[in-house]
Design an enzyme around this catalytic site. Structure first.
Site, mmCIF file in Angstrom:
data_model
loop_
_atom_site.group_PDB
_atom_site.id
_atom_site.type_symbol
_atom_site.label_atom_id
_atom_site.label_comp_id
_atom_site.label_asym_id
_atom_site.label_seq_id
_atom_site.Cartn_x
_atom_site.Cartn_y
_atom_site.Cartn_z
ATOM 1 N N GLY A 1 0.863 -1.197 0.000
ATOM 2 C CA GLY A 1 0.000 0.000 0.000
ATOM 3 C C GLY A 1 0.889 1.233 0.000
ATOM 4 O O GLY A 1 2.027 1.187 -0.466
ATOM 5 N N ILE B 1 2.374 2.860 2.517
ATOM 6 C CA ILE B 1 3.597 2.761 3.326
ATOM 7 C C ILE B 1 4.543 1.727 2.722
ATOM 8 O O ILE B 1 5.751 1.978 2.580
ATOM 9 C CB ILE B 1 3.256 2.437 4.799
ATOM 10 C CG1 ILE B 1 2.439 3.587 5.407
ATOM 11 C CG2 ILE B 1 4.534 2.215 5.618
ATOM 12 C CD1 ILE B 1 1.862 3.315 6.781
ATOM 13 N N GLU C 1 0.097 -4.959 23.431
ATOM 14 C CA GLU C 1 0.705 -3.643 23.320
ATOM 15 C C GLU C 1 0.111 -2.743 24.390
ATOM 16 O O GLU C 1 -1.125 -2.663 24.458
ATOM 17 C CB GLU C 1 0.400 -3.070 21.938
ATOM 18 C CG GLU C 1 1.353 -1.984 21.540
ATOM 19 C CD GLU C 1 1.263 -1.624 20.069
ATOM 20 O OE1 GLU C 1 0.794 -0.514 19.799
ATOM 21 O OE2 GLU C 1 1.635 -2.450 19.214
ATOM 22 N N ARG D 1 0.515 -4.199 12.660
ATOM 23 C CA ARG D 1 -0.151 -4.260 13.956
ATOM 24 C C ARG D 1 0.370 -5.515 14.647
ATOM 25 O O ARG D 1 0.610 -6.543 13.988
ATOM 26 C CB ARG D 1 -1.675 -4.356 13.806
ATOM 27 C CG ARG D 1 -2.357 -3.052 13.437
ATOM 28 C CD ARG D 1 -2.318 -2.049 14.609
ATOM 29 N NE ARG D 1 -3.079 -0.838 14.344
ATOM 30 C CZ ARG D 1 -2.549 0.306 13.910
ATOM 31 N NH1 ARG D 1 -1.253 0.390 13.651
ATOM 32 N NH2 ARG D 1 -3.314 1.366 13.746
ATOM 33 N N HIS E 1 5.818 1.438 19.248
ATOM 34 C CA HIS E 1 4.826 1.920 18.269
ATOM 35 C C HIS E 1 5.065 3.409 17.938
ATOM 36 O O HIS E 1 4.203 4.259 18.179
ATOM 37 C CB HIS E 1 3.392 1.686 18.795
ATOM 38 C CG HIS E 1 2.363 1.653 17.703
ATOM 39 N ND1 HIS E 1 1.223 0.879 17.755
ATOM 40 C CD2 HIS E 1 2.296 2.296 16.508
ATOM 41 C CE1 HIS E 1 0.503 1.052 16.658
ATOM 42 N NE2 HIS E 1 1.139 1.927 15.885
HETATM 43 C C1 DGY Z 1 -1.627 4.462 12.582
HETATM 44 O O1 DGY Z 1 -1.899 5.640 12.345
HETATM 45 O O2 DGY Z 1 -2.404 3.541 12.353
HETATM 46 C C2 DGY Z 1 -0.280 4.187 13.126
HETATM 47 O O3 DGY Z 1 -0.138 2.902 13.619
HETATM 48 C C3 DGY Z 1 0.086 5.221 14.175
HETATM 49 O O4 DGY Z 1 1.462 5.350 14.105
#
Ligand code: DGY
Length: 325
Positions: free
Chosen positions: A156, A158, A267, A238, A286
């Site tokens: 995607g 990122i 987490e 995640r 995170h």
């Molecule tokens: C998000 O925005 O989903 C990220 O995990 C936060 O850094």
């Protein structure tokens, strides 16, 4: 006219909230955790908006307490903390903050990948602890990026930004995504492969998928056993995409070489978790989007979504647009 009441389960810097101050009455909780203090809970029946963080569960139970809610604005791109079907059934639009965190998160991915490849945490700890007694021809040997293969799970926004950076380090790119992406594959000289092939052939595997029923536990004992023994796993997605207990075994028993995790399950990871005790596991709390600029932009988008929803306008970044049909 009374200003609509907006709940923030957690505090945010004053200046990030300035767009909301004139337009809304803000009721602000105390911490980014999941529990609301009684003063905030008492206001839920009047709330017309909520600005949530990824740590706050917007559940069926929460929605039952907020009958006047017109908008949910999540200050995150991910939204696995939100029961989206329940919001959609109630006709409540949900906003997120896409794009603004792409580059910052991709930067951290490369930072973790490099740190794990070159064993930075171990080397730095050894130096500080006095274990650097001589230049050693065989000390702290790590992995090369140049010429190695990076498997990106989820190409995607990122994943793509990671691939662009990785090209500059001489990495060959594979990706396992739901669909091929011919234009991007040409630009990145990347190949679309099955997850099996990606795991079996990559030296680095970087996870960039959302958490869904399909991706929960995607990296487990069976898939870890399928990876190369020199492989390094990076999780920026995640925590629950990886089965933590299986990863502990894989790292202890050398099924893979190392892992770098910006997200974990659970987490936060409790301080006595076995993952912390493994020298080949690097963990950050995170912080993928944690730059001054990125977090401010995320707050701006979250405020824009929230104000649009309160005015009854379409959210600029809506993840359940079916509410408008
Ligand atoms: C998000 O925005 O989903 C990220 O995990 C936060 O850094």
């Amino acid at each position: 006219m009374t200003r609509p009441l907006v709940i923030l389960p957690h505090p945010l810097p004053e200046d990030w909230l300035s767009p909301l101050k004139k337009a809304c009455q803000l009721v602000i909780g105390e911490s980014p955790g999941i529990l609301l203090p009684p003063k905030v809970e008492a206001q839920l029946p009047q709330a017309e908006g909520i600005l949530s963080l990824l740590t706050f569960p917007v559940s069926e139970e929460f929605l039952a307490q907020t009958p006047r809610l017109k908008v949910i604005s999540n200050m995150a791109v991910g939204y696995d903390n939100i029961d989206l079907p329940a919001c959609t059934r109630r006709g409540i639009p949900v906003g997120n903050t896409p794009s603004v965190l792409t580059e910052g998160t991709a930067d951290l991915t490369l930072a973790l990948l490099l740190a794990a490849a070159r064993r930075l945490a171990e080397a730095s700890a050894d130096a500080k602890a006095g274990r650097w007694t001589a230049w050693s021809p065989t000390g702290w040997l790590g992995a090369d990026l140049n010429g190695a293969t990076l498997g990106i799970v989820g190409l995607g926004k990122i994943g793509t930004a990671v691939a662009r950076r990785a090209r500059a380090f001489g990495l060959r790119i594979l990706h396992a995504s739901r669909t091929p992406k011919p234009t991007l594959e040409t630009e990145l000289n990347a190949r679309h492969v099955s997850l099996d092939e990606l795991l079996a052939t990559s030296d680095f595997v970087s996870l960039h998928v959302p958490l869904t029923a399909q991706t929960r536990g995607l990296i487990n004992a069976a898939t870890l056993r399928h990876m190369k023994s020199n492989a390094i796993l990076v999780n920026m997605a995640r925590g629950p995409v990886v089965v933590s207990d299986d990863l502990v075994r894989a790292l202890r028993e050398g099924w893979i070489s190392a892992a770098a995790l910006d997200v974990t399950d659970p987490e936060p990871l409790p301080p006595d978790h076995p993952l912390y005790s493994l020298p080949n596991c690097l963990i950050t709390p995170h912080i993928g989007s944690a730059t001054h600029h990125t977090r401010r932009r995320m707050a701006e988008l979250a405020c824009e979504n929230l104000l649009a929803g309160l005015r009854g306008e379409r959210l600029p970044h809506c993840i359940n647009p079916e509410v408008y049909r």
